[in-house]
Design a protein around this motif. Sequence first.
Motif, mmCIF file in Angstrom:
data_model
loop_
_atom_site.group_PDB
_atom_site.id
_atom_site.type_symbol
_atom_site.label_atom_id
_atom_site.label_comp_id
_atom_site.label_asym_id
_atom_site.label_seq_id
_atom_site.Cartn_x
_atom_site.Cartn_y
_atom_site.Cartn_z
ATOM 1 N N THR A 45 1.175 -1.353 0.371
ATOM 2 C CA THR A 45 -0.034 0.008 -0.188
ATOM 3 C C THR A 45 0.410 1.378 0.029
ATOM 4 O OG1 THR A 45 -1.477 -1.092 1.090
ATOM 5 C CG2 THR A 45 -2.056 1.578 0.937
ATOM 6 N N ARG A 49 0.377 4.154 -2.553
ATOM 7 C CA ARG A 49 0.814 5.712 -1.739
ATOM 8 C C ARG A 49 1.912 6.871 -2.448
ATOM 9 N NH1 ARG A 49 -1.508 4.154 4.198
ATOM 10 N NH2 ARG A 49 -3.970 4.077 3.313
ATOM 11 N N THR A 52 0.637 7.126 -6.541
ATOM 12 C CA THR A 52 -0.134 8.083 -6.961
ATOM 13 C C THR A 52 -0.245 8.791 -6.052
ATOM 14 O OG1 THR A 52 -1.047 6.738 -4.981
ATOM 15 C CG2 THR A 52 -1.286 5.999 -7.209
ATOM 16 N N THR A 53 0.788 9.451 -5.635
ATOM 17 C CA THR A 53 0.980 11.350 -5.029
ATOM 18 C C THR A 53 0.342 11.457 -3.781
ATOM 19 O OG1 THR A 53 -0.652 12.573 -5.900
ATOM 20 C CG2 THR A 53 0.719 11.999 -7.469
ATOM 21 N N VAL A 54 -0.456 9.982 -3.536
ATOM 22 C CA VAL A 54 -0.626 10.065 -1.895
ATOM 23 C C VAL A 54 0.104 10.517 -1.191
ATOM 24 C CG1 VAL A 54 -1.917 9.052 -0.406
ATOM 25 C CG2 VAL A 54 -2.735 9.539 -2.212
ATOM 26 N N LEU A 63 8.287 7.900 -11.300
ATOM 27 C CA LEU A 63 8.170 8.482 -12.688
ATOM 28 C C LEU A 63 6.711 7.590 -13.051
ATOM 29 C CD1 LEU A 63 10.937 8.903 -14.687
ATOM 30 C CD2 LEU A 63 9.949 10.645 -13.659
ATOM 31 N N ARG A 77 -2.072 12.830 -11.347
ATOM 32 C CA ARG A 77 -3.308 12.811 -10.419
ATOM 33 C C ARG A 77 -3.868 12.519 -12.553
ATOM 34 N NH1 ARG A 77 -2.017 16.672 -6.296
ATOM 35 N NH2 ARG A 77 -0.345 15.260 -5.035
ATOM 36 N N LEU A 82 -7.236 5.482 -9.108
ATOM 37 C CA LEU A 82 -6.754 4.464 -8.195
ATOM 38 C C LEU A 82 -7.864 4.068 -7.172
ATOM 39 C CD1 LEU A 82 -5.231 3.865 -5.752
ATOM 40 C CD2 LEU A 82 -5.139 5.968 -4.354
ATOM 41 N N ALA A 83 -8.098 2.413 -7.346
ATOM 42 C CA ALA A 83 -8.942 2.176 -6.210
ATOM 43 C C ALA A 83 -7.986 1.630 -5.405
ATOM 44 C CB ALA A 83 -9.521 1.099 -6.808
ATOM 45 N N GLY A 84 -8.688 2.197 -3.649
ATOM 46 C CA GLY A 84 -7.392 2.117 -2.532
ATOM 47 C C GLY A 84 -7.603 0.102 -2.193
ATOM 48 N N PHE A 86 -9.815 -0.614 0.225
ATOM 49 C CA PHE A 86 -11.177 -0.350 1.012
ATOM 50 C C PHE A 86 -11.370 0.453 -0.298
ATOM 51 C CE2 PHE A 86 -7.927 -0.476 4.825
ATOM 52 C CZ PHE A 86 -8.538 -1.611 5.374
ATOM 53 N N ALA A 88 -13.486 3.133 -1.862
ATOM 54 C CA ALA A 88 -13.027 4.592 -0.757
ATOM 55 C C ALA A 88 -14.806 5.190 -2.079
ATOM 56 C CB ALA A 88 -12.140 4.855 -1.147
ATOM 57 N N ASP A 161 -5.755 -1.252 -5.700
ATOM 58 C CA ASP A 161 -4.721 -1.517 -4.096
ATOM 59 C C ASP A 161 -5.313 -3.249 -3.759
ATOM 60 O OD1 ASP A 161 -3.181 -2.502 -1.872
ATOM 61 O OD2 ASP A 161 -3.402 -0.276 -1.672
ATOM 62 N N LYS B 104 -12.307 4.840 6.488
ATOM 63 C CA LYS B 104 -12.708 4.591 4.839
ATOM 64 C C LYS B 104 -12.068 4.440 3.546
ATOM 65 C CE LYS B 104 -16.960 3.143 6.367
ATOM 66 N NZ LYS B 104 -17.913 4.251 7.537
ATOM 67 N N GLY B 105 -11.067 5.050 3.451
ATOM 68 C CA GLY B 105 -10.186 5.093 2.414
ATOM 69 C C GLY B 105 -10.510 6.248 1.736
ATOM 70 N N LEU B 106 -11.530 7.407 1.620
ATOM 71 C CA LEU B 106 -11.814 8.258 1.119
ATOM 72 C C LEU B 106 -11.515 9.450 0.969
ATOM 73 C CD1 LEU B 106 -14.560 7.665 -0.394
ATOM 74 C CD2 LEU B 106 -15.252 10.127 0.907
ATOM 75 N N GLU B 108 -7.682 8.856 0.584
ATOM 76 C CA GLU B 108 -6.470 8.213 -0.390
ATOM 77 C C GLU B 108 -7.238 8.453 -1.030
ATOM 78 O OE1 GLU B 108 -5.232 4.751 0.978
ATOM 79 O OE2 GLU B 108 -4.423 4.461 -0.739
ATOM 80 N N ARG B 109 -8.045 7.927 -1.681
ATOM 81 C CA ARG B 109 -8.828 8.771 -3.181
ATOM 82 C C ARG B 109 -8.842 9.717 -3.589
ATOM 83 N NH1 ARG B 109 -13.212 5.362 -5.373
ATOM 84 N NH2 ARG B 109 -11.424 4.908 -6.137
ATOM 85 N N LYS B 111 -7.090 12.503 -2.904
ATOM 86 C CA LYS B 111 -5.655 12.905 -3.454
ATOM 87 C C LYS B 111 -5.094 12.167 -3.826
ATOM 88 C CE LYS B 111 -3.856 13.451 1.698
ATOM 89 N NZ LYS B 111 -2.752 12.575 2.253
ATOM 90 N N SER B 112 -5.243 11.516 -4.385
ATOM 91 C CA SER B 112 -4.985 11.349 -5.814
ATOM 92 C C SER B 112 -5.730 11.469 -6.833
ATOM 93 C CB SER B 112 -5.364 9.136 -6.637
ATOM 94 O OG SER B 112 -6.863 8.844 -6.398
ATOM 95 N N LEU B 113 -7.128 12.585 -6.188
ATOM 96 C CA LEU B 113 -7.672 13.184 -7.716
ATOM 97 C C LEU B 113 -6.524 14.333 -7.591
ATOM 98 C CD1 LEU B 113 -11.311 12.500 -6.420
ATOM 99 C CD2 LEU B 113 -10.244 11.523 -8.266
ATOM 100 N N PRO B 114 -7.103 14.786 -9.282
ATOM 101 C CA PRO B 114 -6.484 16.874 -9.517
ATOM 102 C C PRO B 114 -7.181 17.387 -9.078
ATOM 103 C CG PRO B 114 -7.497 15.543 -12.150
ATOM 104 C CD PRO B 114 -7.530 14.556 -10.444
ATOM 105 N N ARG B 117 -5.732 20.872 -3.505
ATOM 106 C CA ARG B 117 -5.963 20.233 -1.931
ATOM 107 C C ARG B 117 -7.020 20.976 -0.393
ATOM 108 N NH1 ARG B 117 -4.074 15.536 -3.216
ATOM 109 N NH2 ARG B 117 -5.297 15.775 -5.024
#
Lengths: 310, 270
Positions: A45, A49, A52-54, A63, A77, A82-84, A86, A88, A161, B104-106, B108-109, B111-114, B117
Amino acid sequence: MSDIAILADDLRKTFKDVVAVDHISLAVPRGSVLGLLGVNGAGKTTMVRMLTTVLKPTSGKGLVNGFDVMHQQQAVRRSIGLAGQFAAVDENLTGRENLVLVGRLNHLAKAVARTRAAELLDQFRLTDAADRPVRTYSGGMRRRLDLGAALVTHPPILFLDEPTTGLDPSSRLDLWGVIEGLVSDGTTVLLTTQYLEEADRLADNIVVIDGGLVVAEGTAKQLKSRLGDTVIEFEFHSPADAARAADVLGSVTSAGTIVRVVMSEGPETLRQALDRLSAASLVPGHVALREPTLDDVFLTLTGSNSGDPS
Amino acid sequence: MSSTAPSFPAISTKPGVGLAWAVRDTQAMMWRNLTMLRRVPQLLVFAIVQPLIFVFMFRYVFGGAISSVPGVPYVDYLMPGIFVQTVTFGAINTAVGLAEDKNKGLLERLKSLPMSRSAVLGGRVLADATRDIVIVVLMLTIGFLVGFHTHTSVPKVIGGVALMVLFGFAICWIFAVIGLSVSNGEAAQAAAFPLLAPLTFASNAFVPTKSMPHWLAYWADRQPLSITVRGVRALMLGTEPTSYVWGSIIWSLAITAVLAPIAVRRFRNS
Ligand SMILES: Nc1ncnc2c1ncn2[C@@H]1O[C@H](COP(=O)(O)OP(=O)(O)O)[C@@H](O)[C@H]1O
Ligand SMILES: [Mg+2]
């Protein structure tokens, strides 16, 4: 145009004194599927992360689609879905609202976001449940919706993930079919899994990680040939006998009173092993044949148990 | 390498995170966070159960025994305290909401979107402030039903509402930090009470501080919730100097200025 869609160059991530990812490098050619295989806590994970820039890597370089994950985050992005680990999705929104929201947050126009949501609901057989709150969805439906949310912008690169962890066998098969469909459309996929079987079925290349390090890589076929097809398990009455047996049998591993031998030459391996044991007048209390599991990958590759047997 | 940018024939993904995008993303997140309120407005009833119990207890049970409130009937003294307590407790919503989104991981999702912030936290806190306004208006109505009277002008009463919503907004940032520091909604709830009790009970919200022991009165007179309650009393009743209005605004801005950046950093690093 680079033909490497995802590149990790010596990525590392530490949390205070915990090393989550020690040093991991990998490359995923465009249009291929990489399976990142490892037990719980291996660092899968954390890898996803960082790519995926998390999460910001502690050091190293990543890259994605040619963009630097540290310095060109927005471009990364816009290239990924991304499908984490859990699903989401928002429990209180309907399936459709979830997809429209993700579309809007991807800066699609409202009408485009709606059209795309309808397409995805259709593609993932959720049209009938589209206007129900996600709270009422089954685990498999949530995963499909979550995967749909990762696909809203038609991203060329997808990170999944543990996409099927916690699903029942039929939902798992179902989701595998969906992922195979995406791959046949040319999407590059990095998926993590704890299941050798899953990596075997979906991935072109597999990278096995343990304790934040790469312990093996290759195609499923190459890895399995290192494992043999089946493992013979001899159980002895005492650890001392087991240790002696491990010695006699060579190139094997032992855990407590159990000694495992990879059946690399089929039944011949079993005959030889029994011969050697009787020559050393060792009598196993119990013998079993097992298909290789992820744990055997670790036994063979790292020479130790993965730590957490569950 | 710039030539590797993806092209989407059917869907255009516009680049950049300008201010306009930040506003739009924040709106989208606010809309999402207010869904429960739109869909199940009955839930608001649960949000005002606790303040209603306080109104009942202090207005009718202890009210008779509480004398010597300066200048106004006790119910008029009490209600501004109840209002401010209500918006303060309402901030738990921020902590629980963020902790659940993280769990719930939301997050994380997202943060991965453009997306912008700042929209995740901004959308949360602004949604909770909006909820505060709805709840304060409900509580004000209930106040009038139990005999609460304002003694000033309508603009000043509206100013009083604005003052407490601003205070609630500031407290939301404290709770945003808490929500991002714990692992789930229940933990957020548990972490909230030890913080809220000294703010709401060790204050002048329900009774004047002069009956309290010296050390307690010292804190109760100076802490931001008391100052805000006095500010609201100044605006709704005219019984306190308006300097408390400014005092409350300064506290709210200071809390926001310190806690919002901490929350943003927590969000980026979590
Ligand atoms: N935010 C965090 N803070 C501290 N330790 C973490 C954090 N995230 C992960 N870890 C630790 O890093 C290691 C790798 O975790 P993770 O990447 O989640 O593994 P996997 O996904 O393979 O199960 C684990 O030991 C985990 O406890
Ligand atoms: Mg994981």
